[in-house]
Write an enzyme that holds these catalytic residues in place. Structure first.
Site, mmCIF file in Angstrom:
data_model
loop_
_atom_site.group_PDB
_atom_site.id
_atom_site.type_symbol
_atom_site.label_atom_id
_atom_site.label_comp_id
_atom_site.label_asym_id
_atom_site.label_seq_id
_atom_site.Cartn_x
_atom_site.Cartn_y
_atom_site.Cartn_z
ATOM 1 N N GLU A 71 0.846 -1.196 0.000
ATOM 2 C CA GLU A 71 0.000 0.000 0.000
ATOM 3 C C GLU A 71 0.879 1.244 0.000
ATOM 4 O OE1 GLU A 71 -2.706 1.486 -0.323
ATOM 5 O OE2 GLU A 71 -4.342 0.738 0.906
ATOM 6 N N ASP A 72 0.335 2.353 -0.459
ATOM 7 C CA ASP A 72 1.059 3.607 -0.386
ATOM 8 C C ASP A 72 1.065 4.152 1.043
ATOM 9 O OD1 ASP A 72 -1.679 4.116 -0.381
ATOM 10 O OD2 ASP A 72 -1.618 5.560 -2.030
ATOM 11 N N PHE B 27 -1.444 15.923 4.618
ATOM 12 C CA PHE B 27 -1.844 15.290 3.369
ATOM 13 C C PHE B 27 -0.640 15.277 2.442
ATOM 14 C CE2 PHE B 27 -3.735 14.544 -0.695
ATOM 15 C CZ PHE B 27 -4.764 13.665 -0.400
ATOM 16 N N ARG C 299 0.888 12.367 -8.921
ATOM 17 C CA ARG C 299 1.404 10.997 -8.762
ATOM 18 C C ARG C 299 2.826 10.842 -9.309
ATOM 19 N NH1 ARG C 299 -2.844 7.636 -7.214
ATOM 20 N NH2 ARG C 299 -4.901 8.128 -8.050
ATOM 21 N N ASP D 248 -3.749 5.080 6.646
ATOM 22 C CA ASP D 248 -4.354 6.227 7.333
ATOM 23 C C ASP D 248 -5.325 5.688 8.389
ATOM 24 O OD1 ASP D 248 -5.314 8.673 8.069
ATOM 25 O OD2 ASP D 248 -6.217 9.190 6.164
HETATM 26 P P1 IMP Z 1 -7.107 4.363 4.809
HETATM 27 O O1 IMP Z 1 -7.798 5.472 5.533
HETATM 28 O O2 IMP Z 1 -6.022 3.711 5.639
HETATM 29 O O3 IMP Z 1 -8.097 3.354 4.292
HETATM 30 O O4 IMP Z 1 -6.392 5.008 3.565
HETATM 31 C C1 IMP Z 1 -6.994 4.871 2.329
HETATM 32 C C2 IMP Z 1 -6.237 5.409 1.181
HETATM 33 O O5 IMP Z 1 -6.413 6.800 1.190
HETATM 34 C C3 IMP Z 1 -4.735 5.203 1.109
HETATM 35 O O6 IMP Z 1 -4.362 3.975 0.584
HETATM 36 C C4 IMP Z 1 -4.391 6.323 0.139
HETATM 37 O O7 IMP Z 1 -4.576 5.893 -1.192
HETATM 38 C C5 IMP Z 1 -5.379 7.394 0.490
HETATM 39 N N1 IMP Z 1 -4.768 8.417 1.336
HETATM 40 C C6 IMP Z 1 -4.791 8.520 2.684
HETATM 41 N N2 IMP Z 1 -4.091 9.588 3.094
HETATM 42 C C7 IMP Z 1 -3.608 10.169 1.960
HETATM 43 C C8 IMP Z 1 -2.757 11.294 1.718
HETATM 44 O O8 IMP Z 1 -2.299 12.027 2.616
HETATM 45 N N3 IMP Z 1 -2.468 11.552 0.402
HETATM 46 C C9 IMP Z 1 -2.924 10.799 -0.621
HETATM 47 N N4 IMP Z 1 -3.700 9.722 -0.432
HETATM 48 C C10 IMP Z 1 -4.036 9.413 0.843
HETATM 49 MG MG MG Z 2 -4.160 3.717 -1.751
#
Ligand code: IMP
Ligand code: MG
Length: 173
Positions: free
Chosen positions: A98-99, A150, A163, A102
């Protein structure tokens, strides 16, 4: 540098990221210990997946899953499957790439999705982990911890922009 009218502050340069991957790839491999399937999460993890797999020495297979999840609310129901994996992962060890972690809702959804497909064991890696928030799920490995900012670049976007930037940048508010 600017994106969508906002200034960008570099958090991690391309070479800092590459050095961290050199460190962490052997640790991931030795924890998994045998042939495994790498599953990159599109779109955000397309670059990190390409960089990580070239550091592995064990035999691997590579697949991708495309989900969309970023919303203001956070419940697993908000995760949309756009395109599923194509490999059979039954009885295989799997590494989800995963990138960013969050809230953890995407990884939680992905883990249960891949478990239902019969994965033998699931390992998780995210390049970045947002530290201020208590995520719903623990990950096995991460590259760097960041605050609540962010970020864009190195695969990650703001409304699909940014990206292609080589490092990771925080948006200045
Ligand atoms: P989650 O809240 O852990 O499910 O995060 C979901 C997805 O939101 C991550 O895989 C990212 O693709 C995107 N995301 C969360 N925070 C950021 C950010 O700061 N920048 C860009 N994408 C984000
Ligand atoms: Mg993602």
């Amino acid at each position: 540098m600017k994106l969508a009218g906002k200034r960008l502050k570099e958090l991690f340069s391309q070479s800092q990221i590459q050095n961290r991957l050199d460190e962490i790839a052997p640790k991931i491999e030795s924890a998994i210990g045998e042939k495994f399937v790498v599953i990159g999460v599109l779109k955000g993890a397309f670059i990190i997946t390409a960089d990580l797999v070239r550091r592995f020495k064990l035999p691997i297979l590579i697949d991708f899953i495309w989900i969309s999840s970023y919303g203001l609310k956070s419940s697993p129901g908000d995760v949309k499957l756009i395109c599923d994996i194509s490999l059979n992962i039954e009885n295989q060890k799997v590494l989800i790439v995963e990138d960013i972690l969050d809230t953890g809702q995407s990884l939680e959804w992905l883990s249960s999705h891949l478990e239902k497909k019969g994965a033998k064991e699931i390992f998780t890696f995210a390049l970045l982990k947002k530290s201020r928030r208590q995520a719903r799920i623990e990950i096995n490995f991460h590259g760097f911890e960041i605050g609540d900012e962010f970020v864009v670049g190195y695969g990650m976007d703001l409304a699909e922009e940014g990206r292609e930037l080589p490092g990771v940048y925080a948006l200045e508010l």
